[in-house]
Design a protein around this motif. Structure first.
Motif, mmCIF file in Angstrom:
data_model
loop_
_atom_site.group_PDB
_atom_site.id
_atom_site.type_symbol
_atom_site.label_atom_id
_atom_site.label_comp_id
_atom_site.label_asym_id
_atom_site.label_seq_id
_atom_site.Cartn_x
_atom_site.Cartn_y
_atom_site.Cartn_z
ATOM 1 N N TRP A 23 -12.500 22.564 -40.669
ATOM 2 C CA TRP A 23 -11.975 22.513 -42.041
ATOM 3 C C TRP A 23 -13.093 22.384 -43.061
ATOM 4 O O TRP A 23 -13.052 23.025 -44.120
ATOM 5 N N VAL A 24 -14.100 21.564 -42.782
ATOM 6 C CA VAL A 24 -15.222 21.414 -43.710
ATOM 7 C C VAL A 24 -15.910 22.754 -43.932
ATOM 8 O O VAL A 24 -16.200 23.147 -45.074
ATOM 9 N N GLY A 25 -16.176 23.477 -42.846
ATOM 10 C CA GLY A 25 -16.825 24.777 -42.974
ATOM 11 C C GLY A 25 -15.987 25.778 -43.743
ATOM 12 O O GLY A 25 -16.489 26.492 -44.617
ATOM 13 N N VAL A 26 -14.696 25.822 -43.435
ATOM 14 C CA VAL A 26 -13.787 26.748 -44.116
ATOM 15 C C VAL A 26 -13.667 26.382 -45.597
ATOM 16 O O VAL A 26 -13.688 27.258 -46.468
ATOM 17 N N ALA A 27 -13.539 25.085 -45.881
ATOM 18 C CA ALA A 27 -13.404 24.642 -47.266
ATOM 19 C C ALA A 27 -14.647 24.977 -48.086
ATOM 20 O O ALA A 27 -14.548 25.370 -49.262
ATOM 21 N N THR A 49 -8.110 29.724 -39.099
ATOM 22 C CA THR A 49 -8.487 28.314 -39.078
ATOM 23 C C THR A 49 -7.827 27.603 -37.904
ATOM 24 O O THR A 49 -8.448 26.768 -37.229
ATOM 25 N N LEU A 50 -6.565 27.941 -37.661
ATOM 26 C CA LEU A 50 -5.838 27.357 -36.530
ATOM 27 C C LEU A 50 -6.561 27.666 -35.218
ATOM 28 O O LEU A 50 -6.781 26.779 -34.385
ATOM 29 N N VAL A 51 -6.943 28.928 -35.039
ATOM 30 C CA VAL A 51 -7.584 29.347 -33.792
ATOM 31 C C VAL A 51 -8.932 28.650 -33.612
ATOM 32 O O VAL A 51 -9.254 28.142 -32.526
ATOM 33 N N GLY A 56 -3.755 24.508 -41.471
ATOM 34 C CA GLY A 56 -4.056 25.340 -40.309
ATOM 35 C C GLY A 56 -4.849 24.582 -39.269
ATOM 36 O O GLY A 56 -4.611 24.725 -38.066
ATOM 37 N N ALA A 57 -5.783 23.749 -39.722
ATOM 38 C CA ALA A 57 -6.636 23.016 -38.795
ATOM 39 C C ALA A 57 -5.906 21.870 -38.104
ATOM 40 O O ALA A 57 -6.150 21.581 -36.935
#
Length: 206
Positions: free
Chosen positions: A41-45, A28-30, A165-166
């Protein structure tokens, strides 16, 4: 089914310490260094929401089976999780570099808007399918027999980790070692395995 804030809070803490040293945080950081952090973050969540629902559904189905074999399964999952985290603790820093390299070229650099959300969703969904946190979430549903509270706690933890991470991933990595966090997570899993085993043996109440 009523939501138990106490159960959700316990699950949040457990999943948080297990997921924080995982590659999800680094990935997520990358992605957030290449695209808008909020969209990442929206996509990951969203990916985590789907995975949590699947894990909760699996745990709910397993909970309908005879109690003792299912409790043994949950205990084994906790034990396996602890073993994997502790075994991989020494290599956490090396894996961090490998994860950065792995995800640094995911998705087109020109992606914008919903394309960033979709890219982040697919990257994390595919990377984390069958992840340790999913197995532990299913096991916690069995342990607490409370799918709603476990699901809320688990998703909140995963969303929080990906949010960190984001937004401030780089800062956190300068102040903490993934090796230490992974050892803490492994210790927590082993403690859960011990408590679950004692419940099966009737030494402590369920």
């Amino acid at each position: 089914m009523d939501l138990s804030l106490a159960t959700a809070a316990i699950v949040f803490g457990l999943i948080f310490v297990v997921e924080l040293p995982d590659k999800t945080f680094i990935a997520t950081l990358v992605l957030s260094t290449r695209f808008r952090p909020l969209l990442v973050w929206v996509g990951v969540a969203l990916a985590f929401l789907v995975q949590t629902l699947v894990a909760v559904l699996l745990g709910g189905l397993l909970a309908r089976l005879p109690r003792t074999p299912v409790e043994v399964f949950a205990t084994v999952m906790f034990l396996l999780g602890g073993f994997l985290l502790l075994r991989g603790a020494a290599d956490a820093d090396k894996e961090e570099l490998e994860t950065v390299e792995e995800f640094s070229h995911k998705g087109a650099a020109t992606a914008r808007g919903l394309k960033v959300v979709a890219t982040s969703f697919m990257v994390l969904f595919l990377a984390e399918w069958g992840d340790l946190s999913q197995l532990l979430t299913a096991s916690l549903v069995i342990t607490y027999d409370d799918a709603l509270s476990v699901g809320v706690g688990a998703f909140a933890a995963l969303a929080a980790v990906s949010g960190l991470g984001a937004l401030i991933g780089r800062v956190l990595l300068t102040r903490m070692r993934l090796t230490t966090i992974r050892r803490v997570g492994g210790g927590v899993c082993l403690l859960l395995a011990l408590v679950s085993a004692l419940q099966i043996a009737g030494v402590v109440g369920g």
